[in-house]
Design a protein around this motif. Structure first.
Motif, PDB file in Angstrom:
ATOM      1  N   GLN A 110       0.768  -1.232  -0.319  1.00  0.00           N
ATOM      2  CA  GLN A 110       0.115   0.437   0.028  1.00  0.00           C
ATOM      3  C   GLN A 110       0.491   0.840   0.322  1.00  0.00           C
ATOM      4  O   GLN A 110       1.728   1.249   0.656  1.00  0.00           O
ATOM      5  N   GLY A 163       0.025   4.766   0.715  1.00  0.00           N
ATOM      6  CA  GLY A 163      -0.916   5.779   1.340  1.00  0.00           C
ATOM      7  C   GLY A 163      -2.182   4.979   1.558  1.00  0.00           C
ATOM      8  O   GLY A 163      -2.041   3.777   1.734  1.00  0.00           O
ATOM      9  N   ASP A 164      -3.411   5.636   0.819  1.00  0.00           N
ATOM     10  CA  ASP A 164      -4.712   4.709   0.925  1.00  0.00           C
ATOM     11  C   ASP A 164      -4.548   4.203  -0.618  1.00  0.00           C
ATOM     12  O   ASP A 164      -5.697   3.148  -0.795  1.00  0.00           O
ATOM     13  N   TRP A 165      -3.407   3.749  -1.069  1.00  0.00           N
ATOM     14  CA  TRP A 165      -3.639   3.516  -2.812  1.00  0.00           C
ATOM     15  C   TRP A 165      -3.482   2.061  -2.939  1.00  0.00           C
ATOM     16  O   TRP A 165      -1.873   1.587  -1.985  1.00  0.00           O
ATOM     17  N   ARG A 180     -11.947   5.583  -6.257  1.00  0.00           N
ATOM     18  CA  ARG A 180     -11.195   6.486  -7.192  1.00  0.00           C
ATOM     19  C   ARG A 180     -10.138   5.389  -7.879  1.00  0.00           C
ATOM     20  O   ARG A 180      -9.629   4.491  -6.852  1.00  0.00           O
ATOM     21  N   THR A 225      -7.861   3.497  -4.928  1.00  0.00           N
ATOM     22  CA  THR A 225      -8.167   3.653  -2.896  1.00  0.00           C
ATOM     23  C   THR A 225      -9.135   2.523  -2.534  1.00  0.00           C
ATOM     24  O   THR A 225      -9.885   2.190  -2.406  1.00  0.00           O
ATOM     25  N   SER A 252      -9.957   2.778   0.708  1.00  0.00           N
ATOM     26  CA  SER A 252     -11.591   3.550   1.169  1.00  0.00           C
ATOM     27  C   SER A 252     -12.460   4.156   0.069  1.00  0.00           C
ATOM     28  O   SER A 252     -13.643   3.265   0.915  1.00  0.00           O
ATOM     29  N   SER A 253     -12.452   3.648  -0.656  1.00  0.00           N
ATOM     30  CA  SER A 253     -13.503   3.801  -1.740  1.00  0.00           C
ATOM     31  C   SER A 253     -13.688   1.939  -2.055  1.00  0.00           C
ATOM     32  O   SER A 253     -14.607   1.863  -2.350  1.00  0.00           O
TER      33      SER A 253
END
Length: 66
Positions: free
Chosen positions: A8, A10-12, A41, A52, A54-55
């Protein structure tokens, strides 16, 4: 069950990691990306695709069966 750690930034996460998490093949993942494009995203760098986390979690939660 074999647990693999996702790479990972970050969030990606990579499309490949998302495919492994969902247990999807390439065609299934491409259809998933088309079907849920408004909620995901996505970033494309060359031929690499990143999503991402989160998405992805949000899409899963929105499709929760109650």
């Amino acid at each position: 069950m074999k647990i693999k750690e996702m790479k990972q930034v970050g969030d990606w996460i990579s499309k490949q990691d998302a495919m492994e998490f969902l247990n999807y093949k390439t065609t299934q993942m491409n259809q998933f990306l088309k079907d849920y494009a408004p909620g995901l995203r996505i970033a494309r760098i060359g031929q690499r695709v990143f999503i991402t986390l989160s998405s992805l979690v949000q899409v899963i939660e929105l499709n929760e069966v109650k």
